[in-house]
Design an enzyme around this catalytic site. Sequence first.
Site, PDB file in Angstrom:
ATOM      1  N   TYR A 181       0.828  -1.213   0.160  1.00 38.65           N
ATOM      2  CA  TYR A 181       0.046   0.016  -0.029  1.00 38.65           C
ATOM      3  C   TYR A 181       1.016   1.500  -0.165  1.00 38.65           C
ATOM      4  O   TYR A 181       1.309   2.180  -0.416  1.00 38.65           O
ATOM      5  CB  TYR A 181      -0.874   0.026   1.349  1.00 38.65           C
ATOM      6  CG  TYR A 181      -1.889  -0.869   1.122  1.00 38.65           C
ATOM      7  CD1 TYR A 181      -3.293  -1.126   0.187  1.00 38.65           C
ATOM      8  CD2 TYR A 181      -1.697  -2.436   1.436  1.00 38.65           C
ATOM      9  CE1 TYR A 181      -3.804  -1.985   0.156  1.00 38.65           C
ATOM     10  CE2 TYR A 181      -2.689  -3.917   1.324  1.00 38.65           C
ATOM     11  CZ  TYR A 181      -4.372  -2.884   0.534  1.00 38.65           C
ATOM     12  OH  TYR A 181      -4.909  -4.394   0.100  1.00 38.65           O
ATOM     13  N   GLY A 218       0.923  -6.939   0.318  1.00 36.58           N
ATOM     14  CA  GLY A 218      -0.757  -7.345   1.036  1.00 36.58           C
ATOM     15  C   GLY A 218      -2.060  -7.506   0.627  1.00 36.58           C
ATOM     16  O   GLY A 218      -3.017  -8.212   0.809  1.00 36.58           O
ATOM     17  N   GLY A 263      -8.081  -9.935   3.063  1.00 37.65           N
ATOM     18  CA  GLY A 263      -9.730 -10.480   2.651  1.00 37.65           C
ATOM     19  C   GLY A 263     -10.011  -8.792   1.997  1.00 37.65           C
ATOM     20  O   GLY A 263     -11.550  -9.210   1.687  1.00 37.65           O
ATOM     21  N   GLU A 277     -14.356  -9.961  13.226  1.00 41.13           N
ATOM     22  CA  GLU A 277     -14.557  -9.602  11.576  1.00 41.13           C
ATOM     23  C   GLU A 277     -15.565 -11.612  12.023  1.00 41.13           C
ATOM     24  O   GLU A 277     -15.076 -12.172  12.981  1.00 41.13           O
ATOM     25  CB  GLU A 277     -14.242  -9.393  10.725  1.00 41.13           C
ATOM     26  CG  GLU A 277     -13.460  -9.167  10.670  1.00 41.13           C
ATOM     27  CD  GLU A 277     -11.285  -8.607  10.377  1.00 41.13           C
ATOM     28  OE1 GLU A 277     -11.239 -10.255   9.875  1.00 41.13           O
ATOM     29  OE2 GLU A 277     -11.019  -8.049  10.535  1.00 41.13           O
ATOM     30  N   HIS A 296      -2.095  -8.293  11.245  1.00 42.33           N
ATOM     31  CA  HIS A 296      -1.821  -7.015  11.104  1.00 42.33           C
ATOM     32  C   HIS A 296      -0.691  -6.005  11.666  1.00 42.33           C
ATOM     33  O   HIS A 296      -0.428  -5.444  12.941  1.00 42.33           O
ATOM     34  CB  HIS A 296      -2.493  -6.450  11.646  1.00 42.33           C
ATOM     35  CG  HIS A 296      -4.265  -7.034  11.110  1.00 42.33           C
ATOM     36  ND1 HIS A 296      -5.751  -6.825  11.462  1.00 42.33           N
ATOM     37  CD2 HIS A 296      -4.716  -7.194   9.662  1.00 42.33           C
ATOM     38  CE1 HIS A 296      -6.727  -6.566  10.982  1.00 42.33           C
ATOM     39  NE2 HIS A 296      -6.085  -7.189   9.956  1.00 42.33           N
ATOM     40  N   ASN A 299      -9.072  -3.151  10.273  1.00 43.70           N
ATOM     41  CA  ASN A 299      -8.295  -3.803   9.840  1.00 43.70           C
ATOM     42  C   ASN A 299      -7.604  -2.672   9.454  1.00 43.70           C
ATOM     43  O   ASN A 299      -7.818  -1.424   9.367  1.00 43.70           O
ATOM     44  CB  ASN A 299      -9.521  -4.490   8.344  1.00 43.70           C
ATOM     45  CG  ASN A 299     -10.374  -4.834   9.608  1.00 43.70           C
ATOM     46  OD1 ASN A 299     -10.931  -4.297   9.338  1.00 43.70           O
ATOM     47  ND2 ASN A 299     -10.436  -6.068   8.921  1.00 43.70           N
TER      48      ASN A 299
HETATM   49  P1  FAD Z   1       2.902  -4.981   2.597  1.00 47.44           P
HETATM   50  O1  FAD Z   1       1.192  -4.711   2.067  1.00 47.44           O
HETATM   51  O2  FAD Z   1       3.543  -5.551   3.459  1.00 47.44           O
HETATM   52  O3  FAD Z   1       3.573  -4.470   1.309  1.00 47.44           O
HETATM   53  C1  FAD Z   1       5.291  -5.242   1.870  1.00 47.44           C
HETATM   54  C2  FAD Z   1       5.721  -5.353   0.477  1.00 47.44           C
HETATM   55  O4  FAD Z   1       7.558  -5.053   0.065  1.00 47.44           O
HETATM   56  C3  FAD Z   1       6.058  -6.782  -0.190  1.00 47.44           C
HETATM   57  O5  FAD Z   1       4.798  -7.648  -1.249  1.00 47.44           O
HETATM   58  C4  FAD Z   1       6.793  -7.373   0.784  1.00 47.44           C
HETATM   59  O6  FAD Z   1       7.157  -8.304  -0.450  1.00 47.44           O
HETATM   60  C5  FAD Z   1       8.047  -6.734  -0.044  1.00 47.44           C
HETATM   61  N1  FAD Z   1       9.348  -6.060   0.830  1.00 47.44           N
HETATM   62  C6  FAD Z   1       9.716  -6.975   2.084  1.00 47.44           C
HETATM   63  N2  FAD Z   1      11.245  -6.420   2.163  1.00 47.44           N
HETATM   64  C7  FAD Z   1      11.796  -6.380   1.141  1.00 47.44           C
HETATM   65  C8  FAD Z   1      13.113  -6.169   0.607  1.00 47.44           C
HETATM   66  N3  FAD Z   1      14.106  -6.453   1.168  1.00 47.44           N
HETATM   67  N4  FAD Z   1      13.293  -5.891  -0.364  1.00 47.44           N
HETATM   68  C9  FAD Z   1      12.140  -5.646  -2.209  1.00 47.44           C
HETATM   69  N5  FAD Z   1      10.810  -6.147  -1.146  1.00 47.44           N
HETATM   70  C10 FAD Z   1      10.699  -5.761   0.251  1.00 47.44           C
HETATM   71  N6  FAD Z   1      -6.084  -5.808   6.332  1.00 47.44           N
HETATM   72  C11 FAD Z   1      -7.200  -4.907   5.818  1.00 47.44           C
HETATM   73  O7  FAD Z   1      -7.101  -3.522   6.221  1.00 47.44           O
HETATM   74  N7  FAD Z   1      -8.199  -5.776   5.884  1.00 47.44           N
HETATM   75  C12 FAD Z   1      -8.297  -6.894   6.004  1.00 47.44           C
HETATM   76  O8  FAD Z   1      -8.761  -7.652   4.930  1.00 47.44           O
HETATM   77  C13 FAD Z   1      -7.615  -6.996   5.969  1.00 47.44           C
HETATM   78  N8  FAD Z   1      -6.571  -8.564   5.684  1.00 47.44           N
HETATM   79  C14 FAD Z   1      -4.981  -9.665   5.559  1.00 47.44           C
HETATM   80  C15 FAD Z   1      -5.097 -10.462   5.535  1.00 47.44           C
HETATM   81  C16 FAD Z   1      -3.904 -11.090   5.505  1.00 47.44           C
HETATM   82  C17 FAD Z   1      -4.278 -12.920   5.302  1.00 47.44           C
HETATM   83  C18 FAD Z   1      -2.928 -10.959   5.699  1.00 47.44           C
HETATM   84  C19 FAD Z   1      -1.592 -10.985   6.038  1.00 47.44           C
HETATM   85  C20 FAD Z   1      -2.819  -9.563   5.901  1.00 47.44           C
HETATM   86  C21 FAD Z   1      -4.767  -9.067   5.711  1.00 47.44           C
HETATM   87  N9  FAD Z   1      -4.499  -7.448   6.397  1.00 47.44           N
HETATM   88  C22 FAD Z   1      -5.526  -7.362   6.132  1.00 47.44           C
HETATM   89  C23 FAD Z   1      -3.214  -6.209   6.700  1.00 47.44           C
HETATM   90  C24 FAD Z   1      -2.228  -6.306   4.768  1.00 47.44           C
HETATM   91  O9  FAD Z   1      -2.759  -6.684   4.221  1.00 47.44           O
HETATM   92  C25 FAD Z   1      -1.335  -5.239   5.252  1.00 47.44           C
HETATM   93  O10 FAD Z   1      -1.474  -3.995   6.754  1.00 47.44           O
HETATM   94  C26 FAD Z   1      -0.968  -3.795   4.397  1.00 47.44           C
HETATM   95  O11 FAD Z   1      -0.607  -5.055   3.194  1.00 47.44           O
HETATM   96  C27 FAD Z   1       0.142  -3.936   5.217  1.00 47.44           C
HETATM   97  O12 FAD Z   1       1.103  -2.570   3.369  1.00 47.44           O
HETATM   98  P2  FAD Z   1       2.106  -2.100   3.791  1.00 47.44           P
HETATM   99  O13 FAD Z   1       2.280  -0.787   2.760  1.00 47.44           O
HETATM  100  O14 FAD Z   1       2.461  -1.735   4.313  1.00 47.44           O
HETATM  101  O15 FAD Z   1       2.665  -3.132   3.324  1.00 47.44           O
END
Ligand code: FAD
Length: 499
Positions: free
Chosen positions: A15, A111, A116, A355, A440, A478
């Site tokens: 995100y 993520g 979900g 949920e 999370h 969430n």
């Molecule tokens: P992320 O989305 O985790 O993105 C980080 C990215 O960086 C990943 O693609 C990773 O592979 C990459 N990365 C990591 N380290 C490195 C590196 N060293 N070099 C290159 N790339 C790297 N949240 C909700 O709000 N609603 C929901 O319904 C919900 N359901 C969920 C269900 C599951 C099973 C899971 C696992 C999570 C869920 N979440 C939900 C949580 C939500 O997906 C996360 O809070 C969100 O994705 C976090 O966003 P972010 O931008 O911080 O990082």
Amino acid sequence: GNGAQVPVLVIGTGYGGSVAALRLAQAGINVHMVEMGQDWATVAPGSDGKIHPKITSPDHRAFWMRTRTKQPLSNFLGFPIDKNITKHAGILDAEDFAGISVYQGRGVGGGSLVNGGMAVTPKRENFGTILPSVDAAEMYSTYYPRANAALGVGSIDPDWFERTSYYQYSRVGRKHAQRSGFAWTFVPDVYDWNYMMAEDNGSVPKSALAQEVIYGNNHGKKTLPKTYLAQAAATGKVTISSLHRATSVRPAAAGGYDVVLEQINTAGDVVATKTVNAGKVFFAAGSVGTSKLLVKLKATGALPALNGEVGQGWGDNGNVMVGRANHMWDATGDVQSTIPCSGIDNWDAGGAFAEVAPLPAGLETYASFYLAITKTQRRAAFSYNSTTGKVDLSWQTAWKQDSISMAKTIFDKINRTEGTIYRTDLFGASKIWGDHLTYHPLGGAVLNKATDNYGRLHGYSGLYVIDGSLVPGNTSVNPFVTITALAERNIERIIATDL
Ligand code: FAD
């Protein structure tokens, strides 16, 4: 390639990273993104003809670099259900720390590929405790609406909800919540609700209604590659290298930062190591990914001027899971949509928002299943372990007891009202509570502590954090809408003043 020079490098495509890339590109700046996971849009289908397997049949595509599955629900009817798989760059990482397994998406879209899709804006009165240094008025007038629009958040058709057999489990959840006097609410989602209704009437291939979610959805979900990243690609100014892992960032003598990247194959072997120079670097590797990188880079002397807040303030959003055993007259359905659409709100009185979750086993389980978000105050820290060369997390499993107590304010009461008991067969050995994991992860580079109030890392100009690591451990709901809205707020300021 090795030796390349880019104005902006974004580490991670979840995100925070996707918001940064789109808005920078729209401001005319070329952006390169690196992502350690696969670009699933380019992956060939497996022997089942699909890119992503169902929740009931995980294989090598499902897990990140594991030789055995680690399903969130480890048991069914008391029997362990995990199995051996080939080590592969699968879509869901169950990353094990001493006291907790942290589940995260791996691939272009982070993520959004595995979650979900529940897209919840916190209640405004709770915002002050979620991000105390951020102006709530601005968030609720501008950045939450901007995030919700760009993510494509929508709501279930209430008439269809009442009719479809796929949400019988939610209707039973509502009945039980209301009979115990709890507030029950619909939860918005980025799943395309019209597509789901078309799945129900058989006119399109099924996804949410065919047990797809945590190992990827083949259809229907508006993931980041369909929203922010599609818009970013359309600018012509954003490129992405998948299967590239950032391992180091350090100031370059000639200016900017030298970023070391390991290119891996789908078995996890390093096939090339490259150094690129970036004018500015955005850490968007997720709460765990960004925290691990920053803690290691500070401890090993690459970025020694990062402050002592780096690695601090990590929380699990108070996640706990639990199942209840219903009476035979409260069947939850042999078909269940994988996309939850409702929740039980006891945040103010008991510190829990639960949920009503599916248990899409493909047969009647007579179980109601829940993922609760709780108001726990527990916070852990990441630290560099010079013996192992890895980053440890100080979380203790026993801390989940706080969350269990809060979740029990809802489910003990429902059990009393209904004359029911907890399920003991879902997490192994007569275990009631799923207290070993979080979906999370939040914090580790907290806003206004490790960074300034817009995500600029203290100690280095041109280094930014723009993901869930900015959020201090809890969002009351969430998290991804809040992560997205905060990223929208911060990038607007950074573009206006730093570029
Ligand atoms: P992320 O989305 O985790 O993105 C980080 C990215 O960086 C990943 O693609 C990773 O592979 C990459 N990365 C990591 N380290 C490195 C590196 N060293 N070099 C290159 N790339 C790297 N949240 C909700 O709000 N609603 C929901 O319904 C919900 N359901 C969920 C269900 C599951 C099973 C899971 C696992 C999570 C869920 N979440 C939900 C949580 C939500 O997906 C996360 O809070 C969100 O994705 C976090 O966003 P972010 O931008 O911080 O990082």
